[in-house]
Design a protein around this motif. Structure first.
Motif, short mmCIF file in Angstrom:
data_model
loop_
_atom_site.label_atom_id
_atom_site.label_comp_id
_atom_site.label_asym_id
_atom_site.label_seq_id
_atom_site.Cartn_x
_atom_site.Cartn_y
_atom_site.Cartn_z
N THR A 91 -0.62 20.52 -7.01
CA THR A 91 -0.92 18.70 -7.84
C THR A 91 -2.16 18.18 -7.30
OG1 THR A 91 0.99 17.48 -6.85
CG2 THR A 91 1.06 18.52 -9.01
N PRO A 92 -3.58 17.64 -8.01
CA PRO A 92 -4.28 17.22 -6.80
C PRO A 92 -4.65 15.72 -6.68
CG PRO A 92 -4.03 16.66 -9.96
CD PRO A 92 -3.15 17.84 -9.11
N TYR A 93 -3.41 14.84 -6.74
CA TYR A 93 -3.34 13.92 -6.33
C TYR A 93 -3.42 13.21 -4.78
CZ TYR A 93 -1.82 14.33 -10.84
OH TYR A 93 -1.26 14.75 -12.45
N GLN A 94 -3.52 12.30 -4.67
CA GLN A 94 -4.40 11.58 -3.53
C GLN A 94 -3.14 10.21 -3.54
OE1 GLN A 94 -5.47 13.59 -0.51
NE2 GLN A 94 -4.52 11.85 0.77
N LEU A 95 -2.36 9.58 -2.66
CA LEU A 95 -2.23 8.19 -2.79
C LEU A 95 -3.11 7.51 -2.19
CD1 LEU A 95 1.59 8.36 -1.33
CD2 LEU A 95 0.41 7.67 -3.64
N LYS A 96 -3.91 5.90 -2.66
CA LYS A 96 -4.34 5.67 -1.96
C LYS A 96 -4.39 4.68 -1.55
CE LYS A 96 -9.50 3.80 -2.96
NZ LYS A 96 -10.36 4.00 -3.96
N THR A 97 -4.26 3.68 -0.67
CA THR A 97 -3.30 2.39 -0.56
C THR A 97 -4.22 1.29 -0.52
OG1 THR A 97 -1.95 2.97 1.65
CG2 THR A 97 -1.54 0.68 0.74
N ILE A 98 -4.07 0.38 -1.81
CA ILE A 98 -5.04 -0.87 -2.58
C ILE A 98 -4.06 -2.47 -2.30
CG2 ILE A 98 -5.57 0.81 -4.25
CD1 ILE A 98 -3.53 -0.82 -5.51
N GLU A 99 -2.61 -2.04 -1.55
CA GLU A 99 -2.57 -3.58 -1.00
C GLU A 99 -0.98 -3.40 0.09
OE1 GLU A 99 -0.89 -7.50 -4.12
OE2 GLU A 99 -1.56 -5.75 -4.77
N LYS A 100 -1.15 -4.30 0.79
CA LYS A 100 -0.31 -4.34 1.41
C LYS A 100 0.48 -5.58 1.68
CE LYS A 100 -0.76 -0.41 3.90
NZ LYS A 100 -0.48 0.09 5.63
N ASN A 101 2.06 -5.86 1.40
CA ASN A 101 1.88 -7.10 2.14
C ASN A 101 3.78 -7.21 2.60
OD1 ASN A 101 4.17 -7.54 -0.16
ND2 ASN A 101 2.69 -8.23 -1.46
N ASP A 102 4.06 -8.38 3.03
CA ASP A 102 5.61 -8.23 3.69
C ASP A 102 6.42 -6.95 2.60
OD1 ASP A 102 4.49 -9.26 6.20
OD2 ASP A 102 5.52 -11.32 5.50
N GLN A 103 6.57 -7.31 1.70
CA GLN A 103 7.68 -6.82 0.65
C GLN A 103 7.59 -5.21 -0.05
OE1 GLN A 103 8.58 -10.52 -2.02
NE2 GLN A 103 10.14 -10.58 -0.49
N THR A 104 6.24 -5.53 -0.73
CA THR A 104 5.69 -4.15 -1.42
C THR A 104 4.16 -3.70 -0.28
OG1 THR A 104 4.35 -5.00 -2.40
CG2 THR A 104 6.31 -4.76 -3.15
N ILE A 105 4.24 -2.18 -0.91
CA ILE A 105 2.86 -1.52 -0.74
C ILE A 105 2.77 -0.99 -1.34
CG2 ILE A 105 1.76 0.50 0.67
CD1 ILE A 105 3.94 -0.67 3.06
#
Length: 207
Positions: A91-105
């Motif tokens: 599959t062609p996808y790539q995880l790109k992190t856009i936001e982080k905090n203490d409870q969620t990414i």
């Protein structure tokens, strides 16, 4: 005469206190039997020692039974599992992190598909939530990638069976009225649809 002396020496070993304490620590059930066979201490003291030994013996099992295993131990583990799954499934996808905090990414799989990692207090990943709209093919491929990432031992047959059980290909099923839950040996999946958010796919550890 020599034989009787040797037997007496062996008997004395079983009667010694260190022998009892050794097994109370190493193999508590056997140590309790030796404790009562030797008849050391008053009965009330023997009961107390036996109770402590039983609790000591059961403590590791209690800890294991009550400890909740996370879906992933870290965000890096999620990325590694996702990349491995996409490679195996092509599959062609790539995880790109856009936001982080203490409870969620929050990460993007595509511009229309988002992945949210719910974290516990220790930063371990308890749940994955994939939310997406857009092309049905992208949703299906991303769904397959997430299932493979959370169940890496799945064969293609297992993967197809899980997708079928989630009724992804069932055109007559109304996801707006009913969600679908599928449990594997270690992971539980839930799939539903919202007019606002689109497809909502959740993966969590089976308790």
């Amino acid at each position: 005469m020599q034989t009787s002396v040797n037997l007496r020496k062996r008997d004395l070993v079983f009667e010694r206190a260190w022998f009892m304490w050794f097994f109370l620590i190493l193999i508590p059930p056997l140590g309790i039997i030796i404790l009562w066979r030797q008849g050391r201490f008053k009965k009330s003291v023997r009961w107390i020692i036996s109770l402590i030994a039983i609790l000591y013996f059961l403590l590791p099992f209690i800890v294991v039974a009550t400890t909740k295993v996370p879906l992933f131990y870290s965000h890096d583990d999620v990325i590694a599992a996702f990349n491995k799954a996409k490679k195996e499934l092509h599959t062609p996808y790539q995880l790109k992190t856009i936001e982080k905090n203490d409870q969620t990414i929050t990460s993007q799989i595509t511009k229309d598909i988002t992945l949210v990692e719910n974290l516990d207090k220790g930063g371990q990943v308890r749940e994955l939530i994939m939310v997406g709209q857009g092309e049905g093919t992208d949703i299906l491929l991303a769904l397959g990638t997430m299932i493979k990432a959370t169940n890496p031992e799945f064969s293609k047959s297992d993967l197809s069976s899980t997708i079928k059980d989630l009724k992804v290909m069932d055109e007559g099923y109304h996801f707006t009225d009913n969600g679908v839950t599928v449990k594997t040996q270690s992971v539980q999946y839930n799939l539903k649809y919202s007019d606002k958010a689109g497809v909502i796919f959740t993966a969590s550890r089976v308790d």
